[in-house]
Design a protein around this motif. Structure first.
Motif, PDB file in Angstrom:
ATOM      1  N   TRP A 284       0.818  -1.201   0.000  1.00 55.74           N
ATOM      2  CA  TRP A 284       0.000   0.000   0.000  1.00 55.74           C
ATOM      3  C   TRP A 284       0.860   1.263   0.000  1.00 55.74           C
ATOM      4  O   TRP A 284       0.520   2.262  -0.641  1.00 55.74           O
ATOM      5  CB  TRP A 284      -0.931   0.009   1.201  1.00 55.74           C
ATOM      6  CG  TRP A 284      -1.643   1.321   1.402  1.00 55.74           C
ATOM      7  CD1 TRP A 284      -1.457   2.218   2.421  1.00 55.74           C
ATOM      8  CD2 TRP A 284      -2.649   1.901   0.561  1.00 55.74           C
ATOM      9  NE1 TRP A 284      -2.274   3.302   2.274  1.00 55.74           N
ATOM     10  CE2 TRP A 284      -3.021   3.136   1.134  1.00 55.74           C
ATOM     11  CE3 TRP A 284      -3.264   1.499  -0.623  1.00 55.74           C
ATOM     12  CZ2 TRP A 284      -3.981   3.970   0.569  1.00 55.74           C
ATOM     13  CZ3 TRP A 284      -4.219   2.331  -1.195  1.00 55.74           C
ATOM     14  CH2 TRP A 284      -4.565   3.544  -0.601  1.00 55.74           C
TER      15      TRP A 284
ATOM     16  N   SER B 101      -6.459   6.439  -2.674  1.00 50.66           N
ATOM     17  CA  SER B 101      -5.252   6.172  -3.456  1.00 50.66           C
ATOM     18  C   SER B 101      -4.997   7.285  -4.468  1.00 50.66           C
ATOM     19  O   SER B 101      -3.844   7.697  -4.678  1.00 50.66           O
ATOM     20  CB  SER B 101      -5.343   4.818  -4.156  1.00 50.66           C
ATOM     21  OG  SER B 101      -6.503   4.726  -4.969  1.00 50.66           O
TER      22      SER B 101
ATOM     23  N   GLN C 133      -3.662  10.378  -2.482  1.00 48.63           N
ATOM     24  CA  GLN C 133      -2.295  10.182  -2.013  1.00 48.63           C
ATOM     25  C   GLN C 133      -1.291  10.170  -3.160  1.00 48.63           C
ATOM     26  O   GLN C 133      -0.171  10.691  -3.028  1.00 48.63           O
ATOM     27  CB  GLN C 133      -2.203   8.895  -1.193  1.00 48.63           C
ATOM     28  CG  GLN C 133      -2.971   8.980   0.117  1.00 48.63           C
ATOM     29  CD  GLN C 133      -2.787   7.747   0.986  1.00 48.63           C
ATOM     30  OE1 GLN C 133      -2.162   6.767   0.594  1.00 48.63           O
ATOM     31  NE2 GLN C 133      -3.349   7.786   2.190  1.00 48.63           N
TER      32      GLN C 133
ATOM     33  N   ALA D   7     -11.398   3.383  -1.478  1.00 48.45           N
ATOM     34  CA  ALA D   7     -10.054   2.960  -1.869  1.00 48.45           C
ATOM     35  C   ALA D   7      -9.571   3.742  -3.086  1.00 48.45           C
ATOM     36  O   ALA D   7      -8.413   4.168  -3.158  1.00 48.45           O
ATOM     37  CB  ALA D   7     -10.044   1.464  -2.172  1.00 48.45           C
ATOM     38  N   HIS D   8     -10.479   3.949  -4.046  1.00 48.57           N
ATOM     39  CA  HIS D   8     -10.139   4.682  -5.270  1.00 48.57           C
ATOM     40  C   HIS D   8      -9.804   6.139  -4.946  1.00 48.57           C
ATOM     41  O   HIS D   8      -8.798   6.678  -5.436  1.00 48.57           O
ATOM     42  CB  HIS D   8     -11.333   4.624  -6.225  1.00 48.57           C
ATOM     43  CG  HIS D   8     -10.997   4.972  -7.641  1.00 48.57           C
ATOM     44  ND1 HIS D   8     -10.335   4.109  -8.485  1.00 48.57           N
ATOM     45  CD2 HIS D   8     -11.242   6.093  -8.371  1.00 48.57           C
ATOM     46  CE1 HIS D   8     -10.183   4.677  -9.667  1.00 48.57           C
ATOM     47  NE2 HIS D   8     -10.726   5.888  -9.629  1.00 48.57           N
TER      48      HIS D   8
ATOM     49  N   THR E  97       4.121   3.296  -4.591  1.00 48.04           N
ATOM     50  CA  THR E  97       3.370   3.942  -5.671  1.00 48.04           C
ATOM     51  C   THR E  97       2.669   2.905  -6.540  1.00 48.04           C
ATOM     52  O   THR E  97       1.505   3.076  -6.925  1.00 48.04           O
ATOM     53  CB  THR E  97       4.313   4.790  -6.538  1.00 48.04           C
ATOM     54  OG1 THR E  97       4.888   5.832  -5.725  1.00 48.04           O
ATOM     55  CG2 THR E  97       3.564   5.416  -7.705  1.00 48.04           C
TER      56      THR E  97
ATOM     57  N   VAL F 168      -4.326  -0.598  -6.522  1.00 54.61           N
ATOM     58  CA  VAL F 168      -5.589  -0.460  -5.789  1.00 54.61           C
ATOM     59  C   VAL F 168      -6.542   0.440  -6.560  1.00 54.61           C
ATOM     60  O   VAL F 168      -7.744   0.148  -6.685  1.00 54.61           O
ATOM     61  CB  VAL F 168      -5.338   0.112  -4.376  1.00 54.61           C
ATOM     62  CG1 VAL F 168      -6.657   0.507  -3.709  1.00 54.61           C
ATOM     63  CG2 VAL F 168      -4.608  -0.908  -3.516  1.00 54.61           C
ATOM     64  N   MET F 169      -6.020   1.519  -7.092  1.00 55.99           N
ATOM     65  CA  MET F 169      -6.835   2.453  -7.859  1.00 55.99           C
ATOM     66  C   MET F 169      -7.401   1.793  -9.114  1.00 55.99           C
ATOM     67  O   MET F 169      -8.568   1.984  -9.462  1.00 55.99           O
ATOM     68  CB  MET F 169      -5.985   3.666  -8.240  1.00 55.99           C
ATOM     69  CG  MET F 169      -6.771   4.852  -8.731  1.00 55.99           C
ATOM     70  SD  MET F 169      -5.696   6.277  -8.936  1.00 55.99           S
ATOM     71  CE  MET F 169      -6.865   7.437  -9.621  1.00 55.99           C
TER      72      MET F 169
ATOM     73  N   LYS G 233      -0.463   1.596  -4.738  1.00 58.25           N
ATOM     74  CA  LYS G 233      -1.586   2.532  -4.769  1.00 58.25           C
ATOM     75  C   LYS G 233      -2.223   2.564  -6.154  1.00 58.25           C
ATOM     76  O   LYS G 233      -3.451   2.642  -6.285  1.00 58.25           O
ATOM     77  CB  LYS G 233      -1.117   3.928  -4.361  1.00 58.25           C
ATOM     78  CG  LYS G 233      -0.698   4.038  -2.899  1.00 58.25           C
ATOM     79  CD  LYS G 233      -0.327   5.452  -2.547  1.00 58.25           C
ATOM     80  CE  LYS G 233       0.281   5.536  -1.156  1.00 58.25           C
ATOM     81  NZ  LYS G 233      -0.631   5.103  -0.102  1.00 58.25           N
ATOM     82  N   LYS G 234      -1.390   2.528  -7.196  1.00 58.49           N
ATOM     83  CA  LYS G 234      -1.927   2.523  -8.560  1.00 58.49           C
ATOM     84  C   LYS G 234      -2.704   1.238  -8.832  1.00 58.49           C
ATOM     85  O   LYS G 234      -3.725   1.263  -9.527  1.00 58.49           O
ATOM     86  CB  LYS G 234      -0.789   2.671  -9.568  1.00 58.49           C
ATOM     87  CG  LYS G 234      -0.205   4.072  -9.626  1.00 58.49           C
ATOM     88  CD  LYS G 234       0.840   4.184 -10.732  1.00 58.49           C
ATOM     89  CE  LYS G 234       1.340   5.617 -10.856  1.00 58.49           C
ATOM     90  NZ  LYS G 234       2.356   5.760 -11.926  1.00 58.49           N
TER      91      LYS G 234
END
Length: 223
Positions: free
Chosen positions: A6, A82, A85, A78-79, A9, A15-16, A12-13
């Motif tokens: 998480w 992420s 951030q 979550a979208h 980078t 998850v997005m 996060k991408k």
């Protein structure tokens, strides 16, 4: 391990991308359901009732619907988190502006960011309008979604808010689908054109499908 992924980078991408695809699947199903309004009051109201009885008798009344809602809330949060951030991380990485700006990339980025904010605000309004009835312009009637939809789109600002949000959604999907495909490793030189075409087609179909409902009410096709 989950925290390490998480914090990265790439994590996060990912998850997005995954949360975005979950929401995209929901939007396709939601659009198809919305179009049932053109088959009349009984058909549309029956569809809305069916959503609350899916899975019975194994699932209790509305349990499946609430399960879908929970998954969607998790996906949206979550979208959004992420995306925020990643945006802050990008700003910290380059505190001063580039000498030569990449116009296309900057336009896409601005569209995604502001489009996301617009869609977030729209989701809140949409729920308060057609789910809880809190800001509904007419006399909200529980169990009568057909009439509630007609009430909303019989008022000019209901149409304006909805159509503006749908246009933002179309742009969001157009840029986001291709970006998600790249993040998940589906992109390549040979597939990029097909992915971009798919993104454009999805954006066009969803925009047209969602806009068809308020246009149908405004023109009297749905009344």
């Amino acid at each position: 391990m989950a925290r390490t992924v998480w914090d990265s980078t790439v994590g996060k991408k990912t998850v997005m991308a995954i949360s975005g695809l979950v929401m995209l699947l929901y939007l396709v199903a939601h659009m198809i359901g919305n179009l049932k309004i053109f088959f009349g009051t009984e058909e549309f109201n029956h569809y809305a009732h069916w959503l609350r009885t899916v899975g019975e008798p194994f699932m209790h009344y509305e349990w499946t619907l609430w399960l879908i809602r929970v998954v969607l809330v998790v996906a949206v949060v979550a979208h959004a988190v992420s995306a925020y951030q990643l945006s802050r991380r990008d700003i910290r990485a380059r505190p001063s502006k580039y000498v030569h700006r990449k116009k296309r990339a900057d336009y896409a980025t601005r569209t995604m960011r502001w489009g996301g904010v617009i869609l977030g605000l729209f989701i809140v309004w949409h729920i308060l309008d057609l789910t809880t009835g809190t800001v509904h312009p007419g006399g909200f009637e529980s169990g009568k979604p057909y009439q509630n939809v007609v009430d909303t789109f019989s008022i000019w600002y209901g149409n304006a808010v909805y159509i503006a949000a749908v246009l933002a959604l179309g742009l969001h999907i157009r840029h986001g689908f291709w970006s998600a495909a790249q993040t998940l490793g589906a992109g390549s030189r040979t597939r990029d054109r097909a992915l971009k075409t798919t993104a454009n087609v999805l954006a066009l179909l969803l925009t047209t499908g969602f806009v068809a409902v308020p246009v149908g009410v405004m023109t009297g096709v749905v009344s």
